[in-house]
Design a protein around this motif. Structure first.
Motif, PDB file in Angstrom:
ATOM      1  N   LEU A 210      -5.892   9.028   8.546  1.00 36.13           N
ATOM      2  CA  LEU A 210      -4.859   8.190   8.543  1.00 36.13           C
ATOM      3  C   LEU A 210      -5.274   6.748   8.599  1.00 36.13           C
ATOM      4  O   LEU A 210      -4.922   5.790   7.870  1.00 36.13           O
ATOM      5  N   ARG A 211      -6.443   6.657   9.451  1.00 37.55           N
ATOM      6  CA  ARG A 211      -6.861   5.049   9.515  1.00 37.55           C
ATOM      7  C   ARG A 211      -7.700   4.911   8.424  1.00 37.55           C
ATOM      8  O   ARG A 211      -7.487   3.583   8.046  1.00 37.55           O
ATOM      9  N   ARG A 213      -7.096   5.622   5.175  1.00 37.19           N
ATOM     10  CA  ARG A 213      -6.044   5.318   4.154  1.00 37.19           C
ATOM     11  C   ARG A 213      -5.372   4.108   4.481  1.00 37.19           C
ATOM     12  O   ARG A 213      -5.014   3.076   3.821  1.00 37.19           O
ATOM     13  N   THR A 214      -4.873   3.510   5.777  1.00 34.31           N
ATOM     14  CA  THR A 214      -4.289   2.503   6.263  1.00 34.31           C
ATOM     15  C   THR A 214      -5.265   1.379   6.177  1.00 34.31           C
ATOM     16  O   THR A 214      -4.885   0.362   5.487  1.00 34.31           O
ATOM     17  N   ALA A 217      -5.311   0.567   2.442  1.00 36.00           N
ATOM     18  CA  ALA A 217      -4.015   0.237   1.737  1.00 36.00           C
ATOM     19  C   ALA A 217      -3.761  -1.329   2.225  1.00 36.00           C
ATOM     20  O   ALA A 217      -2.802  -2.057   1.457  1.00 36.00           O
ATOM     21  N   GLN A 218      -4.709  -1.614   3.095  1.00 29.16           N
ATOM     22  CA  GLN A 218      -4.291  -3.360   3.617  1.00 29.16           C
ATOM     23  C   GLN A 218      -4.685  -4.116   2.584  1.00 29.16           C
ATOM     24  O   GLN A 218      -5.779  -3.991   2.038  1.00 29.16           O
TER      25      GLN A 218
END
Length: 239
Positions: A210-211, A213-214, A217-218
């Motif tokens: 999740l980190r 992907r985050t 995505a930024q």
């Protein structure tokens, strides 16, 4: 005596391959200088195998496994918190701690982890049939050589992985060691130990994904936005 040295060296070296001691050594090598880690490993190996020789050759007694496992579990859980806090306080670079703080931590964690381990039991058995000094020397050298391989692997990861990931990986490994020793060695619940460590590993993997992907995505800021200037499209008029 030479036979005792060679036999003990070979037995301990093979027994250490893939053992938790190698993983512990690699974990420390992600955070500290290789010679500091190897010094701590050498001191711990001398202490552990000196105790093994005394038990096997002179005393013929056994150690209380559960109290030692509880103490080791608490130590590794504290190391996990310590490593995590170091990572949170760093500014992006892996901090190299002073040897006077690191070596006692390495020695204590190794001694606690090795007490009652299969390597120590093998040394106890060897000391009952071979020259005690040769067994002590061979077992110490065998452990240091095996853990030197783990240090080399840790240094390779250190050059290839970012600092933040190294902090998280080291803290995660210490947490897993502590939980395994607590439930398996302390409470004698091997199945629970497997389930808990697997669940923690799966949760850590999900958080890492999740980190990642985050972070991907930024949106990245454009050079114009970084400079605080904007450029409007220009138009030309022809008369």
């Amino acid at each position: 005596m030479l036979t005792a040295i060679l036999v003990s060296l070979a037995v301990v070296f093979v027994a250490e391959l893939g053992d938790k001691s190698q993983l512990i050594t690699m974990t420390y090598s992600l955070r500290h200088r290789w010679w500091v880690v190897l010094s701590g490993v050498g001191i711990a190996a001398m202490l552990v195998h000196g105790l093994s020789v005394a038990i096997g050759h002179f005393l013929g007694m056994t150690l209380p496994e559960r109290p030692i496992a509880f103490a080791a579990a608490v130590a590794f859980l504290l190391f996990a918190v310590w490593t995590w806090r170091e990572g949170a306080d760093d500014d992006g670079d892996v901090r190299i701690a002073e040897p006077r703080f690191v070596v006692p931590a390495i020695v204590s964690s190794f001694v606690l982890a090795e007490l009652g381990d299969k390597t120590m039991l093998a040394t106890v058995a060897l000391a009952s049939d071979h020259h005690w000094a040769g067994v002590w020397i061979g077992a110490t050298v065998g452990m240091v050589l095996a853990d030197a391989v783990a240090i080399a692997a840790g240094r390779l990861l250190h050059r290839r992985l970012p600092a933040g990931l190294l902090h998280g990986l080291a803290s995660f490994l210490f947490l897993e060691f502590g939980l395994w020793l607590l439930f398996d060695g302390g409470f004698g619940l091997r199945g629970v130990a497997v389930a808990v460590t697997a669940a923690v590993g799966a949760a850590a993997l999900v958080v890492a994904i999740l980190r990642f992907r985050t972070a991907r995505a930024q949106p990245t800021a454009s050079p114009q936005a970084v400079d605080g200037t904007s450029q409007a499209p220009s138009t030309s008029q022809h008369s």
